[in-house]
Design an enzyme around this catalytic site. Structure first.
Site, PDB file in Angstrom:
ATOM      1  N   GLU A 150     -31.096 -38.190 -64.383  1.00 24.75           N
ATOM      2  CA  GLU A 150     -30.494 -37.520 -63.233  1.00 24.75           C
ATOM      3  C   GLU A 150     -29.272 -38.259 -62.683  1.00 24.75           C
ATOM      4  O   GLU A 150     -28.548 -37.717 -61.848  1.00 24.75           O
ATOM      5  CB  GLU A 150     -31.540 -37.356 -62.125  1.00 24.75           C
ATOM      6  CG  GLU A 150     -32.602 -36.314 -62.477  1.00 24.75           C
ATOM      7  CD  GLU A 150     -33.671 -36.170 -61.410  1.00 24.75           C
ATOM      8  OE1 GLU A 150     -33.840 -37.104 -60.616  1.00 24.75           O
ATOM      9  OE2 GLU A 150     -34.344 -35.127 -61.388  1.00 24.75           O
ATOM     10  N   GLU A 155     -48.846 -47.524 -76.222  1.00 20.95           N
ATOM     11  CA  GLU A 155     -48.714 -48.372 -75.038  1.00 20.95           C
ATOM     12  C   GLU A 155     -49.525 -49.660 -75.149  1.00 20.95           C
ATOM     13  O   GLU A 155     -49.358 -50.574 -74.352  1.00 20.95           O
ATOM     14  CB  GLU A 155     -49.137 -47.618 -73.779  1.00 20.95           C
ATOM     15  CG  GLU A 155     -50.616 -47.371 -73.649  1.00 20.95           C
ATOM     16  CD  GLU A 155     -50.964 -46.606 -72.376  1.00 20.95           C
ATOM     17  OE1 GLU A 155     -51.804 -47.122 -71.614  1.00 20.95           O
ATOM     18  OE2 GLU A 155     -50.405 -45.530 -72.154  1.00 20.95           O
TER      19      GLU A 155
END
Length: 296
Positions: free
Chosen positions: A82, A113
């Site tokens: 953004e 992960e």
């Protein structure tokens, strides 16, 4: 191990949420969400340190990287993505890395992960250097993928920031700057996309918005680095010039054209009554900060 984490504890306030009406259940969620802003507020001193470190890196040609897994990784990628449309910065200036790569944005791939080596490898693959800043994001504060990347960044001499929602977490200890909004147990035990995710998003908003405000990408509360490249952005640029310079919408369009479609230049030309060339020189001297250029 996991059962001791704050984020994994059952929440007494929502113990019977499955037996409540829809409205009653939502009111419990809303009441719990009210706690998030206060938890983030208590971390503002640490967030400010991180913002100042990010600004220093930007001013020396460095970049900001987020790294995380699952929800935390997605939030980092979201905030990074953004920044170009909001502040008209190049996409490489703020980057988000998620365990499992782009495919993990829409489909969970949590197995990656658990490997710190993959975190280190993914960081290196992006060309991370000691001049950059790394923000590791993990609600539990114990994700090996994130910890591996943070360790590598510290080895390089880079500034590291750790965002977690667990007191005295591994990530908080591993990072140079620990940001730890303690939002308490989730409405659905262990679902850290809820309060923990909301807290992380608020912190990320502060990091990038705070940094770009300090960098001069905002005048007052207006996005003066907007690039008028399409109809919506042309309209936004004209409205910003109109508001900042106190001129009509039509005059703002004329100023933009005369200022080479630079919102900053157009504002300075109007408010100081100077030429485009002089406005550009002032902005160059002040690092693009409109307020400082106006004060000259």
């Amino acid at each position: 191990m996991l059962e001791k984490l704050l984020t994994e504890q059952p929440n007494p306030a929502s113990a019977s949420i499955d037996t409540l009406s829809t409205e009653e259940a939502l009111r419990i969620m809303n009441a719990e969400d009210h706690k998030v802003a206060g938890a983030v507020e208590r971390e503002i001193p640490a967030i400010a340190r991180a913002v100042d470190a990010i600004v220093a890196a930007f001013q020396n040609g460095g970049r900001l990287f987020y790294i995380g897994a699952g929800t935390s990784g997605r939030l980092g990628v979201l905030d990074a993505s953004e920044c170009p449309p909001t502040f008209s910065v190049p996409p490489e200036m703020v980057q988000g890395i998620i365990a499992g790569g782009d495919a993990a944005l829409s489909r969970a791939t949590e197995t990656t992960e658990d490997d710190p080596a993959i975190g280190r490898r993914d960081l290196e693959a992006r060309g991370f250097t000691g001049s950059d800043v790394l923000v590791g994001i993990a609600a539990s504060g114990r994700t090996p993928y994130v910890l591996g990347a943070v360790a590598e960044a510290r080895r390089m001499g880079a500034v590291t920031v750790g965002i977690s929602c667990t007191p005295d977490s591994e990530l908080g200890r591993a990072a140079e700057i620990a940001i730890t909004p303690l939002v308490g147990p989730e409405v659905v035990a262990g679902s850290t996309r809820l309060k923990s995710g909301t807290a992380q998003k608020l912190v990320l908003n502060m990091l990038t918005t705070g940094a770009f405000v300090r960098m001069g990408y905002v005048y007052g509360n207006l996005m003066v680095n907007v690039q008028p490249k399409n109809t919506k952005l042309i309209d936004r640029a004209r409205r910003i010039v109109s508001l900042a310079a106190g001129v009509s919408y039509a005059r703002a369009g004329e100023l933009l054209a005369a200022g080479g479609n630079s919102v900053r230049t157009a504002i300075l030309m109007s408010k100081s009554g100077i030429s485009r060339e002089e406005a550009e020189r002032r902005l160059a001297r002040t690092g693009g900060r409109v307020s400082q250029a106006l004060a000259e």
